[in-house]
Design a protein around this motif. Structure first.
Motif, PDB file in Angstrom:
ATOM      1  N   TRP A  14       0.907  -1.120   0.108  1.00  0.00           N
ATOM      2  CA  TRP A  14      -0.020  -0.007   0.048  1.00  0.00           C
ATOM      3  C   TRP A  14       1.045   1.295   0.026  1.00  0.00           C
ATOM      4  N   CYS A  15       2.010   1.248   0.563  1.00  0.00           N
ATOM      5  CA  CYS A  15       3.005   2.379   0.511  1.00  0.00           C
ATOM      6  C   CYS A  15       3.224   2.666  -1.134  1.00  0.00           C
ATOM      7  N   ARG A  16       3.481   1.619  -1.864  1.00  0.00           N
ATOM      8  CA  ARG A  16       3.968   1.835  -3.189  1.00  0.00           C
ATOM      9  C   ARG A  16       2.569   2.514  -3.978  1.00  0.00           C
ATOM     10  N   ILE A  17       1.561   1.582  -3.659  1.00  0.00           N
ATOM     11  CA  ILE A  17       0.302   2.028  -4.639  1.00  0.00           C
ATOM     12  C   ILE A  17      -0.345   3.647  -4.056  1.00  0.00           C
ATOM     13  N   GLY A  18       0.021   4.138  -2.678  1.00  0.00           N
ATOM     14  CA  GLY A  18      -0.308   5.247  -2.030  1.00  0.00           C
ATOM     15  C   GLY A  18      -1.589   5.278  -1.528  1.00  0.00           C
ATOM     16  N   SER A  19      -2.342   4.151  -0.733  1.00  0.00           N
ATOM     17  CA  SER A  19      -3.435   4.169  -0.079  1.00  0.00           C
ATOM     18  C   SER A  19      -3.028   4.574   1.231  1.00  0.00           C
ATOM     19  N   VAL A  20      -3.540   5.870   1.806  1.00  0.00           N
ATOM     20  CA  VAL A  20      -3.478   6.621   2.834  1.00  0.00           C
ATOM     21  C   VAL A  20      -4.087   5.607   4.062  1.00  0.00           C
ATOM     22  N   GLU A  21      -5.545   5.493   3.624  1.00  0.00           N
ATOM     23  CA  GLU A  21      -6.349   4.676   4.632  1.00  0.00           C
ATOM     24  C   GLU A  21      -5.587   3.154   4.913  1.00  0.00           C
ATOM     25  N   ASN A  22      -5.013   2.476   3.889  1.00  0.00           N
ATOM     26  CA  ASN A  22      -4.882   1.178   4.165  1.00  0.00           C
ATOM     27  C   ASN A  22      -3.527   1.027   4.978  1.00  0.00           C
ATOM     28  N   VAL A  23      -2.568   2.167   4.632  1.00  0.00           N
ATOM     29  CA  VAL A  23      -1.309   2.474   5.463  1.00  0.00           C
ATOM     30  C   VAL A  23      -1.651   2.517   6.993  1.00  0.00           C
ATOM     31  N   ASP A  24      -2.649   3.365   7.135  1.00  0.00           N
ATOM     32  CA  ASP A  24      -3.193   3.913   8.553  1.00  0.00           C
ATOM     33  C   ASP A  24      -3.440   2.691   9.031  1.00  0.00           C
ATOM     34  N   ARG A  25      -4.567   1.735   8.747  1.00  0.00           N
ATOM     35  CA  ARG A  25      -5.086   0.521   9.130  1.00  0.00           C
ATOM     36  C   ARG A  25      -3.893  -0.550   9.655  1.00  0.00           C
ATOM     37  N   LEU A  26      -3.006  -0.648   8.570  1.00  0.00           N
ATOM     38  CA  LEU A  26      -2.057  -1.401   9.025  1.00  0.00           C
ATOM     39  C   LEU A  26      -1.139  -1.194  10.206  1.00  0.00           C
ATOM     40  N   SER A  48       8.162   7.197  -0.799  1.00  0.00           N
ATOM     41  CA  SER A  48       9.101   8.209  -1.251  1.00  0.00           C
ATOM     42  C   SER A  48       9.105   8.191  -2.757  1.00  0.00           C
ATOM     43  N   LEU A  49       9.834   6.804  -2.976  1.00  0.00           N
ATOM     44  CA  LEU A  49      10.185   6.433  -4.416  1.00  0.00           C
ATOM     45  C   LEU A  49       8.979   6.485  -5.322  1.00  0.00           C
ATOM     46  N   CYS A  50       7.848   6.144  -5.016  1.00  0.00           N
ATOM     47  CA  CYS A  50       6.596   6.018  -5.749  1.00  0.00           C
ATOM     48  C   CYS A  50       5.966   7.366  -5.588  1.00  0.00           C
ATOM     49  N   GLY A  51       6.395   8.572  -5.129  1.00  0.00           N
ATOM     50  CA  GLY A  51       5.787   9.854  -5.265  1.00  0.00           C
ATOM     51  C   GLY A  51       4.462   9.926  -4.407  1.00  0.00           C
ATOM     52  N   ASN A  52       4.333   9.095  -3.472  1.00  0.00           N
ATOM     53  CA  ASN A  52       2.981   9.137  -2.496  1.00  0.00           C
ATOM     54  C   ASN A  52       3.127  10.056  -1.330  1.00  0.00           C
ATOM     55  N   GLU A  53       3.033  11.228  -1.594  1.00  0.00           N
ATOM     56  CA  GLU A  53       3.315  12.307  -0.526  1.00  0.00           C
ATOM     57  C   GLU A  53       2.486  12.301   0.623  1.00  0.00           C
ATOM     58  N   GLU A  54       1.271  12.030   0.644  1.00  0.00           N
ATOM     59  CA  GLU A  54       0.500  11.837   1.840  1.00  0.00           C
ATOM     60  C   GLU A  54       0.848  10.556   2.530  1.00  0.00           C
ATOM     61  N   VAL A  55       1.132   9.519   1.959  1.00  0.00           N
ATOM     62  CA  VAL A  55       1.613   8.604   2.656  1.00  0.00           C
ATOM     63  C   VAL A  55       2.899   8.701   3.354  1.00  0.00           C
ATOM     64  N   VAL A  56       3.749   9.241   2.628  1.00  0.00           N
ATOM     65  CA  VAL A  56       5.238   9.834   3.425  1.00  0.00           C
ATOM     66  C   VAL A  56       4.814  10.510   4.703  1.00  0.00           C
ATOM     67  N   LYS A  57       3.852  11.445   4.631  1.00  0.00           N
ATOM     68  CA  LYS A  57       3.485  12.361   5.694  1.00  0.00           C
ATOM     69  C   LYS A  57       3.076  11.473   6.930  1.00  0.00           C
ATOM     70  N   LEU A  58       2.098  10.609   6.647  1.00  0.00           N
ATOM     71  CA  LEU A  58       1.530   9.674   7.674  1.00  0.00           C
ATOM     72  C   LEU A  58       2.630   8.935   8.267  1.00  0.00           C
ATOM     73  N   LEU A  59       3.531   8.250   7.308  1.00  0.00           N
ATOM     74  CA  LEU A  59       4.529   7.432   7.869  1.00  0.00           C
ATOM     75  C   LEU A  59       5.518   8.304   8.918  1.00  0.00           C
ATOM     76  N   LEU A  60       5.876   9.474   8.591  1.00  0.00           N
ATOM     77  CA  LEU A  60       6.475  10.353   9.386  1.00  0.00           C
ATOM     78  C   LEU A  60       5.817  10.640  10.654  1.00  0.00           C
ATOM     79  N   LYS A  61       4.516  10.977  10.496  1.00  0.00           N
ATOM     80  CA  LYS A  61       3.630  11.077  11.582  1.00  0.00           C
ATOM     81  C   LYS A  61       3.721  10.118  12.525  1.00  0.00           C
TER      82      LYS A  61
END
Length: 518
Positions: A14-26, A48-61
């Protein structure tokens, strides 16, 4: 370090795909964000590599580490797809990497650090020094030492006078650890010695293990890495402890007729249960009208819901009914409030409690719709999102529920992603749904949702279905925009647009029959 767990593999996907909701769930399941997959890629690097900015922000948070002085951090920064992501990573303060990675952990920390949340029920007094105000239930949940004390000699006490030989600094360090306030980067030789002295007595073995390991590490980068890994373990240990504590709450629940609530001896006994509650959560028993389940709970946890936060900080009777001891703590022996959950199923209530106490977002499809409705009433947006994700990802849900039921709940709860999901389901089997009387009813209801309808207004459901039909038939929207509408309608033989045209013609025929212009 690598990991091969299924949850971690799914997180990386999901980090590659860019799904914020599924990343948060996991992430809420306790997956360590700072491990690598079989190809030595961390979740942050993949996002970061796949350009998923919102996922990057969530992971850092949530606690992902991006230290430019370490290989993993440098990879993330220099491998970032966009300058925007690169700037986010460069600006990230490494000290934040050890912050509480879970929202529940951040809330526990706020109970200690935020003076506006006044729900403590035990005060530790040091001669001539500032008092330390804490919560009995949390201390008992996290330490068997405190659990024994509060079930024994300290049961009815609100003030504990500390002996002269106990330094105040020791309880400050221990309480910050137990409330998941990051402390590891603050521990110098003096603080370490004080903390270690009390770790064994209080059975805080995680902190003791970290102190013993840190003694033998001189390199600052390695110490930082150890601190991050230890903070992760601390948070996960706390989640397991809070999960076990919720198990006690559920085990202690009782079912009573509504009219017996005030005079029941069982209610009086529940006030002094091992859960050390200061509020009862009441839930209607769906199979027994006139009966309610009562759960021994804690308002300091319930205020994670904006609904209860407003309730307990207002002039409502639930807030004003609290009495205080001379020490300024909550007096649980008087005016014990009862609050109601907006659901009629104890299983749903217990899922909500699990979320509030330890951030559980594992919601079964059987209860997802009810959890969504209840979470909306409680102003708990993240739980709403997780319930919606549970609905959309279930392969069983639509075998038991109508897609129109989902659509109406989505409208009622303002859950836009569910509206789009409903439109996608309808579009994917449009030949079937177009002849379903419930679809016509849904279109009419959607048209009535437009306030002060003007000629140029559109029907939202129809628009969503048109968009989903484009996706279904892989019609390039840019190419489609260059073709006139008349050309599309009059030339259905075009290879690319022909299947799309058939669905569109059915939709237009339905709208014409209903006398709607959309």
């Amino acid at each position: 370090m690598r990991i091969d767990g299924d949850n971690f593999k799914e997180l990386c996907y999901w980090c590659r795909i860019g799904s914020v909701e599924n990343v948060d769930r996991l992430v809420s399941t306790g997956v360590n964000l700072n491990l690598n997959d079989e190809f030595d890629n961390s979740p942050l690097f993949l996002a970061s590599l796949c350009g998923n900015e919102e996922v990057v922000k969530l992971l850092l948070k949530r606690g992902a580490v991006c230290d430019r002085d370490r290989f993993e951090g440098a990879r993330c920064i220099y491998g970032a797809l966009t300058d925007s992501i690169r700037n986010i990573l460069l600006a990230f303060d490494i000290s934040k990497a050890v912050d509480s990675k879970q929202p529940f952990a951040a809330h526990l920390s706020s109970l200690l650090t935020d003076p506006s949340i006044r729900s403590h029920d035990i005060v530790f007094q040091f001669p001539g020094l500032k008092n330390i105000k804490l919560h009995k239930f949390l201390l008992a949940a996290r330490s068997s030492y405190f659990e024994e004390k509060f079930q024994g000699p300290w049961m009815d006490k609100h003030l504990i006078k500390m002996p002269d030989w106990v330094p105040q600094k020791s309880l400050e360090i221990i309480s910050r650890f137990m409330y998941l306030v990051p402390i590891l980067h603050e521990l110098g030789p003096t603080e370490t010695g004080i903390a270690k002295k009390f770790c064994k007595k209080l059975e805080l073995l995680d902190l003791l293990e970290h102190i013993d390991k840190a003694r033998h590490i001189a390199d600052p980068s390695e110490k930082s890495k150890l601190a991050t890994e230890s903070q992760f373990r601390f948070s996960e240990r706390a989640r397991h402890q809070m999960r076990a504590f919720v198990g006690k709450i559920i085990k202690q629940k009782i079912c009573l007729p509504v009219e017996q609530t005030g005079s029941s001896e069982r209610i009086k006994m529940l006030k002094s249960s091992v859960c050390i509650p200061d509020v009862f959560v009441a839930v209607c028993e769906k199979n027994r009208p006139g009966y309610r389940w009562f759960y021994p709970c804690h308002r300091s946890i319930l205020v994670r819901s904006e609904y209860f936060k407003i309730m307990f900080s207002s002039n409502f009777k639930e807030a004003s009914s609290y009495s205080q001891t001379p020490e300024g703590t909550v007096d649980r022996s008087k005016n014990f409030p009862v609050i109601s959950f907006p659901c009629s199923d104890s299983a749903v209530a217990e899922l909500i409690l699990a979320y509030l106490y330890y951030d559980n977002t594992d919601i079964s499809w059987e209860f997802a719709l009810d959890v969504l409705v209840a979470a909306d009433a409680l102003f708990t947006d993240r739980l709403k999102t997780m319930a919606a994700v549970a609905i959309m990802q279930s392969t069983e849900f639509l075998n038991h529920h109508s897609i129109f039921e989902v659509l109406y709940v989505a409208w009622d709860t303002r859950m836009e992603r569910l509206e789009h999901y409903a439109a996608e389901v309808i579009a994917n089997d449009f030949k079937f749904y177009c002849h379903d009387p419930r679809f016509e009813e849904a279109v009419i209801k959607s048209s009535r949702r437009i306030q002060n309808r003007q000629e140029a207004d559109t029907i939202e459901l129809v628009d969503d279905i048109r968009y989903q039909l484009l996706k279904k038939h892989n019609v390039d929207t840019e190419e489609f925009e260059e073709i006139s509408w008349d050309e599309v309608i009059t030339e259905p033989s075009k290879t690319v647009l022909s299947p799309y045209n058939k669905d569109i013609e059915m939709l237009e025929a339905l709208l014409n029959r209903m006398g709607l212009i959309a």
